[in-house]
Design an enzyme around this catalytic site. Structure first.
Site, PDB file in Angstrom:
ATOM      1  N   GLU A 432      41.246  51.324  41.610  1.00 46.27           N
ATOM      2  CA  GLU A 432      40.116  51.025  40.796  1.00 46.27           C
ATOM      3  C   GLU A 432      38.934  51.665  41.117  1.00 46.27           C
ATOM      4  O   GLU A 432      37.846  51.101  41.065  1.00 46.27           O
ATOM      5  CB  GLU A 432      40.141  49.439  40.746  1.00 46.27           C
ATOM      6  N   GLU A 508      49.201  46.947  40.878  1.00 43.78           N
ATOM      7  CA  GLU A 508      48.621  45.716  41.483  1.00 43.78           C
ATOM      8  C   GLU A 508      48.879  44.517  40.364  1.00 43.78           C
ATOM      9  O   GLU A 508      48.524  44.889  39.340  1.00 43.78           O
ATOM     10  CB  GLU A 508      47.348  45.943  41.798  1.00 43.78           C
TER      11      GLU A 508
HETATM   12  C1  GAL Z   1      41.828  44.138  42.142  1.00 44.15           C
HETATM   13  C2  GAL Z   1      41.547  44.726  43.269  1.00 44.15           C
HETATM   14  C3  GAL Z   1      41.863  44.148  44.334  1.00 44.15           C
HETATM   15  C4  GAL Z   1      41.277  42.624  44.611  1.00 44.15           C
HETATM   16  C5  GAL Z   1      41.997  41.970  43.384  1.00 44.15           C
HETATM   17  C6  GAL Z   1      41.756  40.530  43.173  1.00 44.15           C
HETATM   18  O1  GAL Z   1      41.110  44.142  40.928  1.00 44.15           O
HETATM   19  O2  GAL Z   1      42.112  45.867  43.179  1.00 44.15           O
HETATM   20  O3  GAL Z   1      41.308  44.875  45.912  1.00 44.15           O
HETATM   21  O4  GAL Z   1      40.079  42.637  44.510  1.00 44.15           O
HETATM   22  O5  GAL Z   1      41.581  42.746  42.049  1.00 44.15           O
HETATM   23  O6  GAL Z   1      42.371  39.923  42.314  1.00 44.15           O
END
Ligand code: GAL
Length: 817
Positions: A432, A508
Site C-alpha cells: 500500500e 491482503e
Molecule cells: C492494510 C494494511 C495493513 C493493516 C491493515 C489493517 O491496509 O496493509 O498493514 O494496516 O490494513 O486492516
C-alpha cells in the site's frame, strides 16, 4: 563483562580443523550488556559498562513495558484507512517504550586469528533500528532498516593473537517511525563468521531448479568465491537427500573470471518435490579447494519444486493448480515481543498448519531467517515483502528517509538471504505504498521489480495495492508480474478484465475484527462497530470500512479460476494497530484482526477458516458460549463452523431444525446459522450430516456452573534443555465438571520451580495493560496462556497457577538434553 571464547582448540585441533572445515560460525547470545540512552563513549574499549543490564540476545528492550498512551500518542490522518482529517491516535505501536536510543556491548575472541589468513564477518539477522556497529572503537557498519539482515567484514578492526575484541552497537528508534509495534534492540541473532581468506561470502550461493519433473530435476548451483585472486578453484559439491544420501556429485575446477560465480549443474533422478504437503529438502555441500588446500565448506539447503503462473488459470506448484490459503503476520510474538524464538515460531506455524493454512506473507518486512527455515521444513509457501513505505511517507520518520539510498541494498540483502529457500515462492515489493498513485510511481515499482528479476529470475513479483482506481489507470498494476490487491473484493473482476496478466492475488484480505469470547447482540453485519467495552464481536460479522468478512474471499477463490487465493490479515493478533479503537481509544493497544489472539488462543474464526481450508480433518465448532445470565428468553443466535454440509441444532433437547449451507447469502454459503435461537441455560448440541444425509458427528457445549478450579493444558510435555525452548500452557477457569467459565476475568498468579523459568503470559484482551513478563495475569473470558522456558539443565519444570476462590493446579514438564 565476561569474555566469550569463540573456539578454544589445541593447536593440533586447529590444524585438523583447517584441513577439515576452514569455516566456523558462532551466535553471540550470552553476556551482553545493555543500556537505554545514548553513550557515545561506549565505543571505546575502556568504557565501563558494569552498571548496565546483563541480557541475552535476542532481546527486545521495550516488551517489559510499561504500557502508556503517551508512548505513541500521535495526531495523524491514516490516509491508507481513507482518513482525511488528523485525529489523536493511541496504541498504534502497542503503547510500549520502543522509541529512543539503546546500546549493547559484548566481547569476543577469535582464537589464532592472524591478519592475512582469516576473514571475520559479523552478520546481524535484524537490529531495531538504524544500527551503528563498532568494533574496537571503529565504526564497522551502519544499517538503517531494522528488519533486514546485514553483514560486515570486521577483519581489519580485530586484535590479533586472541585478545578480546569489543563489539558495541548503537540502535535508535525515532518516534512515529512505525504503524505497528516494531520491537526494539538486538531482537534477532548476531553471528560471527570466521573463514579463510579465500571463501564463500555471506549468502554467496544461488541454487535454482531450471527443470523439474517426476523423473528428474536439473539443479543449478552458482557459488561466489571471494579473494580467489584469479587462482584456479576446485569445488566438489555433493547433493544430499533428506537421509544424507549422496544423490549427485560434481567435481569441477575453474577460474573465477571477472567476479562471475562458479557454476555447477546436477541431475537429481526421481526427485522428492517440495510442497506444503511434502516439505522435502536437499542439501548441496560444497568443498572449496585452492591448490589442493581445502579453504571452505559451504552448505546450501534447498528444495526441488516448480512454480508457474498461467494467465486465466492461476498459480501452479509442481504442475498442480492451487490457491494460496495464506495469512499475513507481523513479526512480533505477542507477549515475547519481537525477540525471535524458534519454539514460538514453531508453535505459531503448528496452529496455522492445523487450520489448513499453507502460506505466509511477511507483512510488511523481512522475516527472521528462523521463520523462513521453519517454513521450508514445515511446508508453508512464503511471500516475502521488504517495505511498507517507499519514497513517500506513511509515517513521519518511516523508511522514506532512507529509500533512495538504501532500497537497492535492502532488496539485494533480502533476496540473497532467501533466494535458496524452497518455501519462498514470490517477492512482494511493497505494501500500500502511497507511491502507487503518483504519476511516476510505476518507475519506482519497475526499479524494485527489476532488482528482483536480476537477483532471482525464478520467482514472480507482486505488490500489495489498495488504490485500485489509480493502479488500474496509471500502469502501475499492469507492469507487475502478479497484480496483488488488498481488500476491495468488489474490484477484482474489473481488475482481472482490465489487466494484461489476467490473474488476481488477494495480497491482503478480510481484516475482520473480533475479540475472543466476546459476542455482541443483536447479531448484525457492521463496519467500524464500536462498543463501550472496546471489544469486537466474535460472531465474525464486524470489519473495518476498508475491509470485509472472510466469506467474500472464500467465494472469490471458489468462483473464479483466475484468483490466486489470499493472505488473510492476520493469522495472529499483533501489538499495535488496535482498529477500530485506534482513535483516542486507549487502553486498546493490540490488533483485533487476528484469527488467533495475542495469547495464541484460537478465536472462533479459526474454525471458520479450518472448516474450509483443512481438507484432512473435520471441523465442528459451535459459537457463542452458553453462559448468558440475564439473556434468558432472548434471541441468541447460534453459528456452527463446519466442513459438513448440514447440521441440526438442539437446545436442551429441543430441535431448532436442520441448516444446510446454501447460496442465499455469502455467509450461508460458508456458515450454518440459527438466527432465532432463544437462550436458556443448559446444553447446546449439534449433529452434523454428511453429503449423503448421514449423521456423522456431534458436538455439545454446556452452560458452565460456578468457577471451581484451574485447568492447565500444555502444548508440550517435553522441552529441550537448551535455555530457549518454550511450552505454552493454556490456563483455564473451569467449573467442577471441567466446563470453561467463559465470563471469568479473575487474576491468576503463577510460579515456576525446578529446571526452567517463567517467561511470560498473555490473555488476548486488546485492552489489558498487564505486563507480560510478570507472574500474574487476569483471565480474559476464562482463559489465558502462560509461557515457560527451559534452562540449560535436564530435569523437571513445575508450573503452578493459583487464584482466589479456585482450586489451584500444577503441571510438570520435562527438560531433556
Ligand atoms: C492494510 C494494511 C495493513 C493493516 C491493515 C489493517 O491496509 O496493509 O498493514 O494496516 O490494513 O486492516
Amino acid at each position: 563483562m565476561k569474555k566469550i571464547t569463540l573456539s578454544i582448540l589445541v593447536l593440533f585441533c586447529v590444524t585438523m580443523l583447517q584441513a577439515q572445515t576452514a569455516r566456523e560460525e558462532f551466535v553471540l547470545e550470552k553476556n551482553w550488556k545493555f543500556s537505554k540512552g545514548d553513550y557515545p563513549d561506549a565505543v571505546q574499549n575502556n568504557f565501563d559498562d558494569k552498571s548496565w543490564q546483563s541480557v541475552t540476545v535476542p532481546h527486545d528492550w521495550a516488551i517489559y513495558g510499561p504500557f502508556d498512551r503517551k508512548h505513541d500518542l500521535q495526531e495523524v490522518a491514516v490516509t491508507q484507512n481513507g482518513e482525511t482529517k488528523a485525529t489523536i491516535k493511541t496504541g498504534r505501536t502497542g503503547g510500549l517504550p520502543y522509541v529512543g536510543i539503546g546500546w549493547y556491548r559484548n566481547t569476543f575472541t577469535v582464537n589464532h586469528f592472524k591478519k592475512g589468513e582469516k576473514r571475520v564477518s559479523l552478520l546481524f539477522d535484524g537490529a531495531m533500528s538504524e544500527s551503528k556497529v563498532y568494533v574496537n572503537g571503529k565504526e564497522a557498519c551502519f544499517w538503517p532498516l531494522g528488519y533486514n539482515s546485514f553483514h560486515c567484514d570486521v577483519t581489519d578492526f580485530l586484535n590479533t593473537d586472541g585478545k578480546d575484541n569489543i563489539l558495541a552497537v548503537r540502535l535508535e528508534n525515532k518516534p512515529q517511525s512505525s504503524r505497528w509495534y516494531p520491537g526494539a534492540g538486538l531482537y534477532r541473532n548476531v553471528h560471527i563468521i570466521v573463514t579463510d581468506e579465500v571463501h564463500v561470502p555471506v549468502w554467496g550461493t544461488h541454487i535454482t531448479t531450471p527443470f523439474v519433473s517426476e523423473e528428474y530435476a536439473s539443479v543449478k548451483l552458482r557459488t561466489e568465491i571471494e579473494n580467489s585472486d584469479n587462482n584456479e578453484i576446485r569445488i566438489v559439491t555433493e547433493i544430499l537427500d533428506a537421509d544424507n544420501k549422496v544423490v549427485a556429485t560434481k567435481d569441477n575446477t575453474l577460474k573465477i573470471n571477472h567476479g562471475k560465480p562458479f557454476e555447477q549443474n546436477f541431475i537429481v533422478n526421481n526427485p522428492n518435490l517440495w510442497s506444503p504437503e511434502t516439505p522435502y529438502l536437499y542439501k548441496a555441500v560444497s568443498n572449496v579447494y585452492i591448490k589442493d588446500k581445502k579453504v571452505d565448506q559451504y552448505t546450501t539447503r534447498f528444495g526441488i519444486r516448480d512454480i508457474k503462473l498461467i494467465a486465466d488459470k492461476g498459480f501452479f506448484l509442481n504442475g498442480k493448480k492451487r490457491k494460496f490459503q495464506g495469512v499475513c503476520n507481523h513479526h512480533d510474538l505477542g507477549p515475547l515481543g519481537a525477540a525471535i524464538n524458534v519454539a514460538a515460531l514453531r508453535r505459531q506455524l503448528t496452529m496455522l498448519k492445523d487450520m489448513g493454512c499453507d502460506a505466509i506473507r511477511t507483512a510488511h518486512n523481512m522475516p527472521a531467517p528462523e521463520l523462513v527455515e521453519l517454513c521450508d521444513e514445515m511446508g508453508f509457501m512464503m511471500m516475502i515483502e521488504p517495505f511498507d513505505e517507499w519514497d513517500i511517507a506513511k509515517c513521519k520518520n518511516g523508511y522514506h528517509r532512507f529509500f533512495n539510498e538504501w532500497a537497492e541494498k535492502d532488496m539485494v540483502n533480502m533476496i540473497r538471504n532467501y533466494r535458496n529457500n524452497a518455501s519462498v515462492v514470490m517477492w512482494s515489493i511493497g505494501n500500500e505504498v502511497p507511491t502507487q498513485c503518483s504519476p511516476e510511481g510505476y518507475k519506482v515499482a519497475s526499479f524494485l521489480q527489476d532488482i528482483c528479476h536480476r537477483e532471482d529470475p525464478s520467482r514472480p513479483v507482486t505488490c500489495g495495492m489498495d488504490q485500485v482506481t489509480c493502479v488500474l489507470n496509471n500502469g502501475f498494476a499492469a507492469m507487475l508480474d502478479v497484480p496483488g490487491f488488498n481488500y476491495r473484493v468488489h474490484r477484482y473482476e474489473e481488475a482481472y478484465n482490465k489487466l494484461p496478466q489476467n490473474l488476481v492475488l488477494g495480497a491482503e484480505t478480510s481484516s475482520t475484527v473480533s475479540s475472543r469470547g466476546i459476542y455482541k447482540f443483536p447479531v448484525e453485519k457492521k463496519a467500524n462497530a464500536i462498543y463501550d467495552d472496546h471489544q469486537s464481536s466474535s460472531y465474525d460479522f464486524e470489519y473495518c470500512d476498508w475491509s470485509n468478512l472472510p466469506d467474500d474471499d472464500f467465494a472469490l477463490a471458489d468462483d473464479h479460476d483466475w484468483t490466486m487465493g489470499q493472505f488473510v490479515w492476520t493469522g495472529f493478533d499483533y501489538l499495535g494497530e488496535p482498529s477500530p479503537y485506534d482513535t483516542d481509544a486507549w487502553p486498546n493497544h493490540s490488533s483485533m484482526f487476528g484469527i488467533i489472539d495475542l495469547a495464541s488462543i484460537p478465536k472462533d474464526r479459526y474454525y471458520l477458516y479450518r472448516s474450509i481450508w483443512n481438507k484432512n480433518d473435520n471441523t465442528l465448532h459451535i459459537l457463542p458460549h452458553w453462559n448468558w445470565k440475564g439473556r434468558e428468553g432472548q434471541i441468541t443466535p447460534v453459528f456452527v463452523y463446519t466442513n459438513y454440509p448440514s447440521a441440526e441444532l438442539f437446545i436442551n433437547g429441543k430441535s431448532y431444525g436442520k441448516q444446510t449451507k446454501n447460496n442465499s447469502s455469502l455467509q450461508s454459503r460458508y456458515r450454518l446459522m440459527w438466527m432465532d435461537t432463544v437462550y436458556e441455560p443448559g446444553e447446546v448440541k449439534v449433529i452434523a450430516y454428511d453429503a449423503q444425509g448421514k449423521a456423522v458427528e456431534e458436538e455439545i457445549i454446556r452452560t458452565a456452573g460456578k468457577p471451581h478450579h484451574i485447568e492447565l493444558v500444555a502444548d508440550r510435555t517435553e522441552l529441550s534443555a537448551d535455555g530457549k525452548d518454550l511450552a505454552y500452557i493454556n490456563v483455564r477457569v473451569v467449573d467442577k465438571d471441567g466446563n470453561l467459565c467463559p465470563d471469568d476475568q479473575r487474576l491468576i498468579k503463577f510460579a515456576v520451580t525446578g529446571e526452567g523459568i517463567y517467561r511470560a503470559s498473555a490473555n488476548g484482551d486488546p485492552t489489558s495493560l498487564d505486563m507480560f513478563h510478570l507472574p500474574q495475569m487476569p483471565a480474559f473470558n476464562g482463559q489465558l496462556t502462560s509461557i515457560v522456558q527451559s534452562n540449560e539443565k535436564e530435569g523437571e519444570l513445575i508450573f503452578e497457577a493459583t487464584a482466589k476462590g479456585l482450586k489451584s493446579s500444577k503441571i510438570t514438564i520435562k527438560a531433556i538434553k
